[in-house]
Scaffold this motif. Structure first.
Motif, short mmCIF file in Angstrom:
data_model
loop_
_atom_site.label_atom_id
_atom_site.label_comp_id
_atom_site.label_asym_id
_atom_site.label_seq_id
_atom_site.Cartn_x
_atom_site.Cartn_y
_atom_site.Cartn_z
N PHE A 399 -49.82 -5.71 46.46
CA PHE A 399 -49.88 -5.58 45.30
C PHE A 399 -51.02 -5.71 44.65
O PHE A 399 -52.03 -6.34 44.77
N ILE A 401 -52.53 -5.89 40.84
CA ILE A 401 -51.98 -5.95 39.16
C ILE A 401 -53.41 -6.20 38.22
O ILE A 401 -54.14 -7.13 38.67
N SER A 451 -46.13 0.46 34.90
CA SER A 451 -47.30 0.08 34.07
C SER A 451 -46.76 -0.03 32.52
O SER A 451 -45.93 0.77 32.17
N ARG A 455 -50.60 -4.65 31.38
CA ARG A 455 -50.11 -5.04 32.66
C ARG A 455 -49.83 -3.57 33.47
O ARG A 455 -48.99 -2.94 33.17
N GLU A 457 -49.28 -2.37 37.50
CA GLU A 457 -49.12 -2.94 39.09
C GLU A 457 -48.95 -1.57 40.03
O GLU A 457 -47.97 -0.76 39.82
N CYS A 459 -48.18 -0.84 44.30
CA CYS A 459 -47.79 -1.36 45.07
C CYS A 459 -47.67 -0.44 46.36
O CYS A 459 -46.80 0.36 46.27
#
Length: 467
Positions: A399, A401, A451, A455, A457, A459
């Motif tokens: 991840f 972030i 998103s 924030r 992210e 992965c």
């Protein structure tokens, strides 16, 4: 302005894509297209113009330029015999650059509105033109990937240059100070022994000159200033005229009044100034040597990080890899950019993470692209990035972030499309995430994104080795 020029089948014969076409196809092209002549250096089109014409170069050529403000950079050139512009099934709608005639230039042009009729008149030519478009797209992607790698290399090189400059400058400063100390030592030694100190006094003095591996207790700035004043005053009472110069280095080495007083009692009063100056010089010399060793170690660590990041010391095939090691080497490469934005970095790595099977340099390119995008999206202050690893079944999940601006909902479905970018012209090609996704797919994994404002992210799912 272009000059309309009548053309004959013989004019179209040198065009590679038209070679060997039946006479009726050439006649159709001449009936539905037109010839255009341009003087040397004449501008054919400007950035932002509608892309409406398929263009074949009969004579001369077209130089394409990327235009950014007042700056015009050459990109590529189309020579006689080649086809450019809009081709059948092309999605090109707007011309991105400027085109300029190279020499006396003669073109054949066909409007895109004629493409459906062309497909009926000559399926063979349509297939040839589609093949030309596919080749052009592949060449453009390769060139853009190369440019992206060079751009990334430039950013990494700038950061590395800064990282290497700091320890190199520290070594240079330490070497200069060591030269000065070494030059002063003979005089101090002659002055010291000239007062005939006893062997006992010399042993006590040199005992204090042995480097102390135990770090001195941390002190506040006020406490350190008071200790320095106390030591400087005591040195002055012992006849040292430069007590305030000697005190900081002695205190840094852990030498206090309590340690110096027994040595001073063994020395003749006249010898004490030279003895304290010699001691300060010896301790400072040893500290400078440690500084050089530390700076040299930092340079060696950076070189090792470059080797790990670039995979220079191993073959380029797939092998068992530690994901965490790749993330760390990438962070080291981007350390300067992270510090420039005062990024708060959180490492949340799972313990005993199994190895994956992959290619180091390719995966490091993925981490670089994702981190670079995250850094760009962060605010000037208060930016945070979290790197997290977890095992889930037969996969390792990585991840990344960030608390940046987020990806707008209307943009999110397109971010993995090649050449899709929201950055200003010249700041990005729109291939970074496309490349990252393709690399992850080559590792039998997948890349996901989620998103919202504040924030984002990413992965990456990578299969465990042997799973």
């Amino acid at each position: 302005m272009p000059i309309a020029t009548p053309l004959t089948p013989a004019d179209l014969a040198p065009i590679t894509a038209f070679a060997g076409l039946p006479a009726e196809t050439l006649a159709w092209l001449l009936a539905h297209g037109e010839g255009r002549a341009y003087a040397p250096g004449e501008v054919l089109f400007e950035p932002g113009a509608p892309a409406e014409l398929m263009t074949a170069i009969i004579r001369g050529g077209i130089q394409f330029y990327a235009v950014k403000g007042a700056q015009r950079d050459p990109v590529f050139r189309i020579e006689a015999g080649q086809v450019t512009g809009v081709l059948p099934y092309s999605r090109l709608r707007v011309i991105a650059g400027q085109g300029v005639a190279v020499g006396d230039t003669l073109l054949y042009t066909l409007h895109r509105d004629q493409f459906p009729a062309l497909e009926q008149a000559s399926p063979e030519l349509t297939q040839r033109l589609v093949a030309v478009m596919n080749d052009r797209s592949r060449d453009q992607v390769r060139a853009q990937e190369r440019d992206d790698k060079l751009r990334a290399l430039g950013k990494l090189s700038a950061g590395l240059a800064h990282e290497l400059n700091n320890p190199a400058a520290a070594i240079a400063r330490a070497a200069q100070a060591l030269a000065q100390r070494a030059a002063a030592k003979p005089g101090l030694f002659v002055e010291l022994v000239g007062h005939c100190p006893t062997p006992e006094a010399m042993r006590a003095l040199t005992g204090l000159a042995v480097p102390n591996d135990v770090a001195p207790a941390s002190m506040s700035a006020l406490e350190r200033a008071n200790r320095e004043d106390e030591l400087a005053d005591w040195l002055t009472t012992q006849g040292a005229p430069d007590g305030y110069y000697l005190a900081p280095a002695l205190l840094e080495a852990g030498v206090t009044v309590a340690a110096l007083a027994p040595v001073a009692a063994l020395l003749p009063p006249a010898a004490r100034p030279a003895a304290f100056a010699w001691l300060e010089g010896q301790l400072t010399t040893m500290q400078l040597v440690r500084d050089v060793q530390e700076a040299g170690g930092r340079i060696s660590k950076l070189v090792a990080d470059v080797k790990t990041y670039s995979h220079m010391d191993r073959a380029g095939g797939f092998e068992q890899l530690d994901v965490t090691a790749g993330l760390e080497s990438t962070l080291n490469m981007l350390g300067f950019q992270l510090r420039q934005k005062n990024v708060r970095l959180t490492r949340d790595y799972a313990a005993e993470l199994p190895p994956i099977r992959g290619q180091v340099s390719s995966l490091n390119q993925v981490w670089t692209n994702l981190l670079d995008n995250a850094i760009d999206a962060l605010p000037a202050q208060g930016g945070e990035i979290t790197l997290r690893t977890r095992r889930e079944g037969d996969f390792v999940r990585v991840f990344l972030i960030d608390n940046g601006t987020g990806i707008p909902a209307e943009v999110l479905p397109h971010i993995f499309e090649p050449f899709y970018t929201t950055k200003q012209a010249g700041d990005g090609s729109g291939l970074g995430l496309d490349i990252a996704q393709r690399i992850i797919h080559q590792h039998d994994g997948r890349l996901e994104v989620d998103s919202k404002p504040g924030r984002t992210e990413f992965c990456a799912w990578l299969p465990v080795a042997g799973a």
